[in-house]
Design an enzyme around this catalytic site. Structure first.
Site, PDB file in Angstrom:
ATOM      1  N   LYS A  87       0.846  -1.201   0.000  1.00 27.99           N
ATOM      2  CA  LYS A  87       0.000   0.000   0.000  1.00 27.99           C
ATOM      3  C   LYS A  87       0.878   1.246   0.000  1.00 27.99           C
ATOM      4  O   LYS A  87       1.740   1.403   0.852  1.00 27.99           O
ATOM      5  CB  LYS A  87      -0.851  -0.001   1.272  1.00 27.99           C
ATOM      6  CG  LYS A  87      -1.751   1.207   1.392  1.00 27.99           C
ATOM      7  CD  LYS A  87      -2.264   1.402   2.799  1.00 27.99           C
ATOM      8  CE  LYS A  87      -1.872   2.720   3.418  1.00 27.99           C
ATOM      9  NZ  LYS A  87      -1.978   3.900   2.583  1.00 27.99           N
ATOM     10  N   GLU A 129      10.177   1.179  10.406  1.00 32.01           N
ATOM     11  CA  GLU A 129      11.190   2.226  10.169  1.00 32.01           C
ATOM     12  C   GLU A 129      10.491   3.551  10.408  1.00 32.01           C
ATOM     13  O   GLU A 129       9.702   4.001   9.580  1.00 32.01           O
ATOM     14  CB  GLU A 129      11.685   2.151   8.726  1.00 32.01           C
ATOM     15  CG  GLU A 129      12.386   0.865   8.378  1.00 32.01           C
ATOM     16  CD  GLU A 129      13.598   0.655   9.240  1.00 32.01           C
ATOM     17  OE1 GLU A 129      14.430   1.566   9.338  1.00 32.01           O
ATOM     18  OE2 GLU A 129      13.698  -0.421   9.857  1.00 32.01           O
ATOM     19  N   CYS A 162      13.746  10.960   6.826  1.00 39.19           N
ATOM     20  CA  CYS A 162      13.917  10.568   8.233  1.00 39.19           C
ATOM     21  C   CYS A 162      15.367  10.700   8.686  1.00 39.19           C
ATOM     22  O   CYS A 162      15.641  10.791   9.875  1.00 39.19           O
ATOM     23  CB  CYS A 162      13.444   9.129   8.413  1.00 39.19           C
ATOM     24  SG  CYS A 162      14.270   8.005   7.276  1.00 39.19           S
ATOM     25  N   GLU A 188      10.305  15.986  15.733  1.00 40.06           N
ATOM     26  CA  GLU A 188      10.712  15.853  14.328  1.00 40.06           C
ATOM     27  C   GLU A 188      10.125  17.019  13.515  1.00 40.06           C
ATOM     28  O   GLU A 188       8.957  17.358  13.673  1.00 40.06           O
ATOM     29  CB  GLU A 188      10.189  14.527  13.774  1.00 40.06           C
ATOM     30  CG  GLU A 188      10.643  14.264  12.347  1.00 40.06           C
ATOM     31  CD  GLU A 188      10.209  12.884  11.832  1.00 40.06           C
ATOM     32  OE1 GLU A 188       9.056  12.486  12.058  1.00 40.06           O
ATOM     33  OE2 GLU A 188      11.036  12.217  11.197  1.00 40.06           O
TER      34      GLU A 188
END
Ligand code: NAP
Length: 488
Positions: free
Chosen positions: A172, A248, A282, A382
């Site tokens: 997906k 992850e 990331c 983040e």
């Protein structure tokens, strides 16, 4: 309008008539629509994958690898078309979109070679004429859940090793960026002789079908790249089903610039490590700790480098394009506003760029912040945008304390010529990967692994031999080959 999903080797219409609209982040124009699949399609895809798995898993791994290689041929031959879809839906400059496809090819090549490297062990047993053999077997059906920042690369990064090790897949893409992977699966359907059911592909909102992609009784493993919040939800569902989850997740990479570093090289590497993909990676260097003896010179050079970054229509191949969505743009701008309210000072940027060409779309200027403190949100949370907070440090003890003061543990950076510090960092920095005197960018033979809240740790990261073997489970054979009749 792309109106079907791929299940059991056929394009199927979804049960509801709901669709997801995909936008060009540089213009806000509609690029297309994809169907919003739900639990019904997940169940059908997982059932097809389970039915296909027994034959697929029994084929030899080099034979499976040949078909993965055919998928890579499709990527290679349609590189320009796929790159232009990535540029349109992610807002990546043309050459960055082409680079993404090259990363996908490199990682796919490793998986193809992996078809000859699914290694087990043969060990001496306790008794004569016996041995212990440890073999690797596929898990079965793997759900592969992909984020929006590298749609094709991360699709191949998961699907290629999962298939070569004998699993079948339900994949997906992110709802923000489903078009390039949808086109790739269409091309695979037309040009690669994969057995029906080996690769299934569903577009749909993660909040609708994500749960059943993990909990469906035919799913044996989930491999997901995305945010820590969603990863945590997936881990809970996977725990309930007792299936392995490879996650992850987010990052907040620290970059330590020591006083002996080559400052020009550090600036060049770090600006790249911060603004590539408009800061939406990331592994981006999100917080810079620079030694006070060189802080002024470093900051001056870093600001100049930030001001040199070109921003514009990604089809004109500037350094950076827009952010992927209005939500991402708002959260970048909010992070900067919060930081300044907390006392940070903007040295450059801090706003969307000015000009008619930026009236539509989700643009943000490379931004550098000073007077930042360790407790500020901009250091702790983040930030998926081109924003660089800089903090001065006076010792490596302080740098390590600040760098490790994070919920995340994915990537980190060190710039120094002192080998003792390199080794100290290897011992004490609590991150799964460290780039030393270089910019970001994993390699297919490495291992991309998040510690702390960046993943599950262990060996479940992506790439290299550990990334390949995580798609396998172990079987141990205790073999007695004594010939009691003594006939041989
Ligand atoms: P996200 O919102 O967590 O989405 C990632 C994927 O999960 C998408 O396909 C999403 O589908 C799906 N999803 C959403 N809710 C779900 C649910 N309840 N169950 C199952 N799947 C669900 O992350 P993103 O915004 O796409 O990506 C950015 C994040 O990914 C950042 O935090 C970044 O650091 C992280 N990231 C990590 C790595 C790494 O290697 N560690 C690499 C790249 C990105 P929808 O799009 O349909 O919601």
């Amino acid at each position: 309008m792309v109106d079907q999903v791929y299940i059991d080797g056929s394009w199927e219409t979804v049960a509801t008539d709901e669709t997801i609209t995909v936008y060009d982040p540089s213009t806000e124009n509609v690029l297309g629509e994809v169907p919003a699949a739900g639990d019904t399609e997940v169940a059908a895809a997982a059932e097809a994958a389970a039915a296909a798995q027994s034959d697929w898993g029994l084929r030899s791994a080099p034979e499976r690898a040949e078909l993965i290689d055919d998928i890579l041929t499709v990527v290679r031959e349609h590189r320009d078309e796929l790159a232009s879809l990535l540029t349109a839906e992610v807002g990546k400059p043309t050459s960055a979109a082409q680079d993404e496809l090259d990363f996908a090819l490199e990682i796919g090549d490793y998986a193809v070679g992996g078809g000859r490297r699914i290694e087990g062990d043969v060990l001496p047993a306790n008794s004569q004429s016996e041995k212990v053999t440890i073999e690797r077997h596929p898990h079965g059906v793997v759900s592969c859940i992909v984020p929006w920042n590298f749609p094709v690369w991360i699709f191949i990064r998961k699907v290629a090793p999962a298939l070569v090790t004998g699993n079948t897949v339900v994949a997906k893409p992110s709802s923000n960026t489903p078009l390039a992977t949808h086109r790739l699966v269409e091309l695979i359907d037309e040009e690669v002789d994969l057995p029906d059911g080996v690769l299934n592909f569903l577009t749909g909102h993660g909040s609708d079908l994500g749960d059943s992609m993990v909990s469906d009784g035919n799913v044996d493993m989930v491999s997901m790249t995305g945010s820590t919040g969603v990863g945590r939800q997936i881990a809970q569902t996977a725990a309930e089903s007792l299936i392995p989850a490879s996650l992850e997740l987010g990052g907040k990479a620290p970059a330590i610039v020591w006083k002996d570093a080559d400052l020009d090289a550090a600036v060049e590497d770090l600006i790249t490590a911060r603004v590539s993909n408009t800061g939406q990676i990331c592994t981006c260097a999100e917080r810079i700790y620079v030694h006070s003896e060189v802080a002024e010179e470093f900051t001056e050079k870093y600001v100049a480098a930030a001001e040199d970054i070109t921003i514009g229509d990604p089809r004109d191949d500037p350094d950076i394009g827009p952010q992927v969505s209005e939500g991402e743009l708002e959260s970048t701008h909010q992070a900067v506003e919060t930081a300044t309210a907390e006392g940070a000072r903007v040295l450059t940027g801090g706003n969307p760029p000015e000009g008619e060409e930026f009236e539509n779309g989700y643009w943000y200027t490379p931004t550098v912040l000073t007077d930042v403190t360790q407790d500020m949100e901009i250091i702790q949370e983040e930030v998926f945008g081109p924003v660089s907070p800089i903090i001065e440090i006076d010792s490596m003890d302080q740098a390590l304390e600040y760098a490790n003061d994070s919920e995340y543990g994915l990537s980190s950076y060190l710039f120094t010529n002192n080998y003792r510090l390199v080794n100290r960092i290897a011992d004490e920095l609590e991150f799964g990967e460290t780039y030393i005197n270089r910019t970001l960018g994993e390699e297919a033979q490495g291992h991309h692994i998040g510690w702390n809240n960046s993943g599950l740790g262990g060996n479940d990261g992506e790439d290299g031999k550990y990334g390949l073997l995580k798609y396998t489970k172990i079987k141990t054979l205790y073999q007695n080959y004594e010939d009691p009749a003594g006939t041989q």
